[in-house]
Design an enzyme around this catalytic site. Structure first.
Site, PDB file in Angstrom:
ATOM      1  N   LYS A  62       0.849  -1.196   0.000  1.00  0.00           N
ATOM      2  CA  LYS A  62       0.000   0.000   0.000  1.00  0.00           C
ATOM      3  C   LYS A  62       0.881   1.240   0.000  1.00  0.00           C
ATOM      4  CE  LYS A  62      -4.295  -1.694   0.466  1.00  0.00           C
ATOM      5  NZ  LYS A  62      -4.990  -2.407   1.540  1.00  0.00           N
ATOM      6  N   HIS A 123      15.763  -7.698 -15.203  1.00  0.00           N
ATOM      7  CA  HIS A 123      17.156  -7.325 -14.981  1.00  0.00           C
ATOM      8  C   HIS A 123      17.780  -8.495 -14.222  1.00  0.00           C
ATOM      9  CE1 HIS A 123      20.616  -4.917 -14.444  1.00  0.00           C
ATOM     10  NE2 HIS A 123      20.299  -4.285 -13.340  1.00  0.00           N
TER      11      HIS A 123
HETATM   12  P1  NAP Z   1      11.708   0.720  -9.508  1.00  0.00           P
HETATM   13  O1  NAP Z   1      11.480   2.179  -9.505  1.00  0.00           O
HETATM   14  O2  NAP Z   1      13.090   0.224  -9.384  1.00  0.00           O
HETATM   15  O3  NAP Z   1      10.819  -0.033  -8.408  1.00  0.00           O
HETATM   16  C1  NAP Z   1       9.748   0.549  -7.881  1.00  0.00           C
HETATM   17  C2  NAP Z   1       8.697  -0.454  -7.406  1.00  0.00           C
HETATM   18  O4  NAP Z   1       9.174  -1.321  -6.384  1.00  0.00           O
HETATM   19  C3  NAP Z   1       7.604   0.393  -6.813  1.00  0.00           C
HETATM   20  O5  NAP Z   1       6.372  -0.141  -7.162  1.00  0.00           O
HETATM   21  C4  NAP Z   1       7.893   0.302  -5.326  1.00  0.00           C
HETATM   22  O6  NAP Z   1       6.761   0.532  -4.539  1.00  0.00           O
HETATM   23  C5  NAP Z   1       8.322  -1.139  -5.226  1.00  0.00           C
HETATM   24  N1  NAP Z   1       9.084  -1.451  -4.010  1.00  0.00           N
HETATM   25  C6  NAP Z   1      10.331  -1.029  -3.684  1.00  0.00           C
HETATM   26  N2  NAP Z   1      10.691  -1.557  -2.506  1.00  0.00           N
HETATM   27  C7  NAP Z   1       9.664  -2.338  -2.087  1.00  0.00           C
HETATM   28  C8  NAP Z   1       9.432  -3.165  -0.950  1.00  0.00           C
HETATM   29  N3  NAP Z   1      10.364  -3.295   0.000  1.00  0.00           N
HETATM   30  N4  NAP Z   1       8.252  -3.830  -0.875  1.00  0.00           N
HETATM   31  C9  NAP Z   1       7.318  -3.698  -1.838  1.00  0.00           C
HETATM   32  N5  NAP Z   1       7.491  -2.942  -2.924  1.00  0.00           N
HETATM   33  C10 NAP Z   1       8.635  -2.267  -3.048  1.00  0.00           C
HETATM   34  O7  NAP Z   1      10.968   0.117 -10.760  1.00  0.00           O
HETATM   35  P2  NAP Z   1      11.393  -0.070 -12.254  1.00  0.00           P
HETATM   36  O8  NAP Z   1      12.294   1.016 -12.706  1.00  0.00           O
HETATM   37  O9  NAP Z   1      10.113  -0.308 -12.900  1.00  0.00           O
HETATM   38  O10 NAP Z   1      12.276  -1.401 -12.247  1.00  0.00           O
HETATM   39  C11 NAP Z   1      11.751  -2.675 -11.997  1.00  0.00           C
HETATM   40  C12 NAP Z   1      12.707  -3.717 -12.530  1.00  0.00           C
HETATM   41  O11 NAP Z   1      12.829  -3.543 -13.946  1.00  0.00           O
HETATM   42  C13 NAP Z   1      14.130  -3.615 -11.968  1.00  0.00           C
HETATM   43  O12 NAP Z   1      14.664  -4.913 -11.874  1.00  0.00           O
HETATM   44  C14 NAP Z   1      14.857  -2.836 -13.034  1.00  0.00           C
HETATM   45  O13 NAP Z   1      16.241  -3.070 -13.010  1.00  0.00           O
HETATM   46  C15 NAP Z   1      14.204  -3.387 -14.292  1.00  0.00           C
HETATM   47  N6  NAP Z   1      14.314  -2.513 -15.463  1.00  0.00           N
HETATM   48  C16 NAP Z   1      14.048  -1.197 -15.348  1.00  0.00           C
HETATM   49  C17 NAP Z   1      14.129  -0.368 -16.449  1.00  0.00           C
HETATM   50  C18 NAP Z   1      13.815   1.084 -16.345  1.00  0.00           C
HETATM   51  O14 NAP Z   1      13.993   1.782 -17.313  1.00  0.00           O
HETATM   52  N7  NAP Z   1      13.328   1.615 -15.243  1.00  0.00           N
HETATM   53  C19 NAP Z   1      14.483  -0.894 -17.697  1.00  0.00           C
HETATM   54  C20 NAP Z   1      14.721  -2.245 -17.821  1.00  0.00           C
HETATM   55  C21 NAP Z   1      14.624  -3.035 -16.689  1.00  0.00           C
HETATM   56  P3  NAP Z   1       6.567   1.926  -3.730  1.00  0.00           P
HETATM   57  O15 NAP Z   1       6.083   2.921  -4.735  1.00  0.00           O
HETATM   58  O16 NAP Z   1       5.564   1.580  -2.714  1.00  0.00           O
HETATM   59  O17 NAP Z   1       7.906   2.306  -3.178  1.00  0.00           O
END
Ligand code: NAP
Ligand code: MG
Length: 349
Positions: A62, A123
């Protein structure tokens, strides 16, 4: 499927036409995909799957991301759950929490992996640096990766525009004998363009190097170096910014993307051409040792340790905001804000 050969190296590219969406539906017909995390990737991949009619649920704590999911029409108890409940319901778990969040949530997720489930990453970080992350999946689940080569935001906007982001794919563990088809069907379900094969290690090492170097770290350093030299020599902020950033991003780089560097060289003034051709090797020589040092620190795990340690601190976000504020306050980006607002398309008539 297309085999391409570049520099004597052969690769197989999987195209959308190899896996039409009906075929992906057939492969995934018995699956419930649980997207854990609703950051840029979770949101983009989740909405694209939902729009294409796949059975998909979101698992998130949440708060900020939860509220975003609600605003996008996900419904609590229907297709929106806490991480644990979604992990329980899913057969394919798309582990899209932040890398630090993946570490802290791993015991919960692991406890809800049943034999034959698939664990999916975008990733390879958690698996590759498992000495630090402790993410070691049980032998009886598939472990696979689809890594879109773009931000989660573009995963969504390209899909909406009928295009796709190219992604790499990899199978780390094939427990069911179906890991590859599950992986590729999911890759197209989330809206990928074409797919090229990688390994968890290669994806992680190249990704960490890329973001530290040409994609972000190096380019910010290069922009700043040129902006500062121009300003220190009496050029106005407008001149320094336009000559450094505006022209690069608005005009030249998109052309390089479309037509290549040789085209760019042959379509600028002969003065520009001569200078750029002469100076490029000097920059290569100056930068290559720094990129090589960065790569070594990535593969040794040193960079991962730094990231995990700092991202796991409870005051991480506040500290980060201070650092980003400092970037925002650099004169170069102040100039950026002022000048972007003056672009004709941003002016209110
Ligand atoms: P991110 O910003 O790294 O992750 C955010 C998400 O994780 C949010 O929904 C956050 O919720 C949640 N979260 C963090 N800590 C948490 C915890 N302890 N318990 C529950 N939820 C938690 O997201 P992203 O950039 O979309 O990346 C996700 C994956 O995709 C990663 O492995 C990343 O390396 C990979 N990836 C990313 C990209 C990119 O461009 N961003 C590209 C390719 C691959 P809250 O809002 O509640 O904090
Ligand atoms: Mg990346």
């Amino acid at each position: 499927m297309k085999t391409i050969e570049i520099g004597g190296h052969q690769e197989t590219i999987i195209e959308r036409s190899d896996f039409p969406i009906e075929k992906c539906h057939e492969i995934l017909k018995d699956e419930v995909t649980a997207i854990l995390g609703y950051g840029p990737q979770g949101r983009g991949q989740g909405l694209n799957m939902r729009d294409q009619g796949f059975r998909v649920i979101i698992g998130i704590r949440k708060g900020r991301s939860w509220d975003k999911a609600v605003a996008d029409g996900w419904q609590e108890g229907v297709n929106l759950f806490e991480v644990e409940e979604a992990a329980k319901r899913g057969t394919i778990l798309q582990y899209l929490l932040s890398d630090a969040g993946q570490i802290s949530s791993w015991p919960t997720v692991k406890a809800n992996l049943e034999p034959g489930n698939a664990l999916y990453f975008s990733h390879g970080f958690g698996i590759v640096f498992n000495e630090d992350t402790q993410i070691v999946p049980p032998d009886n689940v598939d472990v696979m990766l689809v890594a879109p080569k773009g931000s989660g935001l573009t995963v969504r906007t390209h899909f909406e525009a009928g295009r796709g982001i190219n992604s790499s794919w990899a199978v780390h563990q094939d427990a069911t004998g179906r890991a590859k088809e599950r992986c590729i069907a999911t890759a197209f379900a989330i809206g990928s363009g074409h797919l090229f094969e990688t390994t968890f290690a290669d994806e992680t090492h190249s990704d960490l190097t890329g973001e530290r170097c040409v994609l972000m770290g190096l380019i910010q350093g290069a922009f700043l170096a040129q902006y500062e030299v121009l300003r220190e020599n009496g050029h106005s902020p407008s001149e320094a910014f336009n000559e450094t950033i505006e022209e690069a991003l608005q005009s030249l780089y998109p052309l390089v993307s479309e037509k290549g560097m040789d085209w760019m060289y042959s379509n600028c003034s002969t003065t520009a051409q001569r200078g750029a051709l002469d100076w490029a090797p000097r920059f290569r020589d100056a930068l290559k040792p720094v990129v090589a040092e960065c790569y070594q620190k990535v593969i040794s795990g040193e960079e991962a340790k730094i990231a995990i340690e700092s991202n796991s601190k409870s005051d991480y976000r506040e500290k980060l905001e201070l650092e980003l504020e400092a970037v925002n306050n650099q004169e170069m980006w102040q100039a950026g804000r002022v000048l972007r607002a003056l672009r004709p398309e941003n002016l209110v008539e």
